[in-house]
Design an enzyme around this catalytic site. Structure first.
Site, PDB file in Angstrom:
ATOM      1  N   HIS A 259       0.836  -1.197   0.000  1.00 49.71           N
ATOM      2  CA  HIS A 259       0.000   0.000   0.000  1.00 49.71           C
ATOM      3  C   HIS A 259       0.872   1.248   0.000  1.00 49.71           C
ATOM      4  CE1 HIS A 259       0.760  -1.487   4.053  1.00 49.71           C
ATOM      5  NE2 HIS A 259       0.855  -0.221   4.421  1.00 49.71           N
TER       6      HIS A 259
ATOM      7  N   HIS B  60       0.906   5.079   1.248  1.00 47.27           N
ATOM      8  CA  HIS B  60       0.263   6.049   2.135  1.00 47.27           C
ATOM      9  C   HIS B  60       0.199   7.402   1.421  1.00 47.27           C
ATOM     10  CE1 HIS B  60       0.556   3.776   6.006  1.00 47.27           C
ATOM     11  NE2 HIS B  60       1.552   3.168   5.380  1.00 47.27           N
TER      12      HIS B  60
HETATM   13  P1  AMP Z   1       1.937  -0.028   7.320  1.00 50.73           P
HETATM   14  O1  AMP Z   1       2.401   0.150   8.726  1.00 50.73           O
HETATM   15  O2  AMP Z   1       2.703   0.773   6.311  1.00 50.73           O
HETATM   16  O3  AMP Z   1       1.841  -1.484   6.934  1.00 50.73           O
HETATM   17  O4  AMP Z   1       0.492   0.603   7.277  1.00 50.73           O
HETATM   18  C1  AMP Z   1      -0.672  -0.112   7.498  1.00 50.73           C
HETATM   19  C2  AMP Z   1      -1.784   0.902   7.530  1.00 50.73           C
HETATM   20  O5  AMP Z   1      -3.011   0.232   7.381  1.00 50.73           O
HETATM   21  C3  AMP Z   1      -1.844   1.703   8.835  1.00 50.73           C
HETATM   22  O6  AMP Z   1      -1.789   3.091   8.539  1.00 50.73           O
HETATM   23  C4  AMP Z   1      -3.182   1.281   9.425  1.00 50.73           C
HETATM   24  O7  AMP Z   1      -3.821   2.331  10.110  1.00 50.73           O
HETATM   25  C5  AMP Z   1      -3.953   0.877   8.177  1.00 50.73           C
HETATM   26  N1  AMP Z   1      -5.024  -0.106   8.384  1.00 50.73           N
HETATM   27  C6  AMP Z   1      -4.951  -1.280   9.024  1.00 50.73           C
HETATM   28  N2  AMP Z   1      -6.139  -1.933   8.960  1.00 50.73           N
HETATM   29  C7  AMP Z   1      -6.985  -1.141   8.231  1.00 50.73           C
HETATM   30  C8  AMP Z   1      -8.333  -1.250   7.802  1.00 50.73           C
HETATM   31  N3  AMP Z   1      -9.099  -2.304   8.093  1.00 50.73           N
HETATM   32  N4  AMP Z   1      -8.853  -0.232   7.063  1.00 50.73           N
HETATM   33  C9  AMP Z   1      -8.097   0.823   6.770  1.00 50.73           C
HETATM   34  N5  AMP Z   1      -6.811   0.986   7.118  1.00 50.73           N
HETATM   35  C10 AMP Z   1      -6.253   0.028   7.858  1.00 50.73           C
END
Ligand code: AMP
Ligand code: ZN
Length: 128
Positions: free
Chosen positions: A95, A97
Site C-alpha cells: 500500500h 500512504h
Molecule cells: P503499514 O504500517 O505501512 O503497513 O500501514 C498499514 C496501515 O493500514 C496503517 O496506517 C493502518 O492504520 C492501516 N489499516 C490497518 N487496517 C486497516 C483497515 N481495516 N482499514 C483501513 N486501514 C487500515
C-alpha cells in the site's frame, strides 16, 4: 479466500478505484484525510507489483490527491510505502500512504519522510 484485511475489503472505506488499484481511508489516520492506495492483486510489497499496477496506483494517488485538495485543501503531502518489517510495514499487502500535510501540523516539518530515522540537526539546505 486469504485472510488479508485489504483483500477482504469488507471493512474498507473505499474512495476510488480503477481496474487494478483501490483507494480507501486509513482506519487510523495520522492526519486528516490519510488514505491508502493498493493494488487489487495481493502482493506483499512495492517491489512485487508489476509496471501496470504501479501505473494504476500512481493514477489513483493523483485522483485521491485531487479529492483531498477539494475536500480538505491540505498544504502538502507525504507519499510513500513501508517495505518490510524493518521499515515499519505492518500490513503485508502493498500500500502507498497518501498523507495530507497542513501548515503547522508539526513544529518543524523539514525533512519529511527523512525523519522516519531521527538524524540530529543536519539540514542539507542549511547554509554552512
Ligand atoms: P503499514 O504500517 O505501512 O503497513 O500501514 C498499514 C496501515 O493500514 C496503517 O496506517 C493502518 O492504520 C492501516 N489499516 C490497518 N487496517 C486497516 C483497515 N481495516 N482499514 C483501513 N486501514 C487500515
Ligand atoms: Zn491482500
Amino acid at each position: 479466500m486469504n485472510d488479508c484485511i485489504f483483500c477482504r475489503r469488507d471493512k474498507l472505506e473505499i474512495i476510488a478505484e480503477n481496474e487494478l488499484a483501490l483507494a480507501f481511508k486509513d482506519r487510523c489516520p495520522v492526519s486528516m484525510g490519510h488514505s491508502l492506495v493498493i493494488p487489487k492483486r495481493h502482493v506483499e510489497t512495492y517491489f512485487d507489483a508489476g509496471p501496470e499496477e504501479h501505473a494504476a496506483i500512481s493514477s489513483l494517488v493523483g485522483q485521491v490527491s485531487r479529492f483531498l485538495q477539494k475536500d480538505l485543501n491540505p498544504d502538502g503531502y507525504n507519499i510513500g510505502a513501508n517495505v518490510g518489517e524493518a521499515a515499519g510495514q505492518t500490513v503485508f499487502h502493498f500500500h502507498i500512504h497518501v498523507i495530507p500535510r497542513y501548515r503547522g501540523d508539526v513544529a518543524d516539518p523539514r525533512g519529511g519522510v527523512r525523519k522516519v530515522i531521527p538524524s540530529g540537526s543536519c539540514h542539507p539546505l542549511d547554509s554552512e
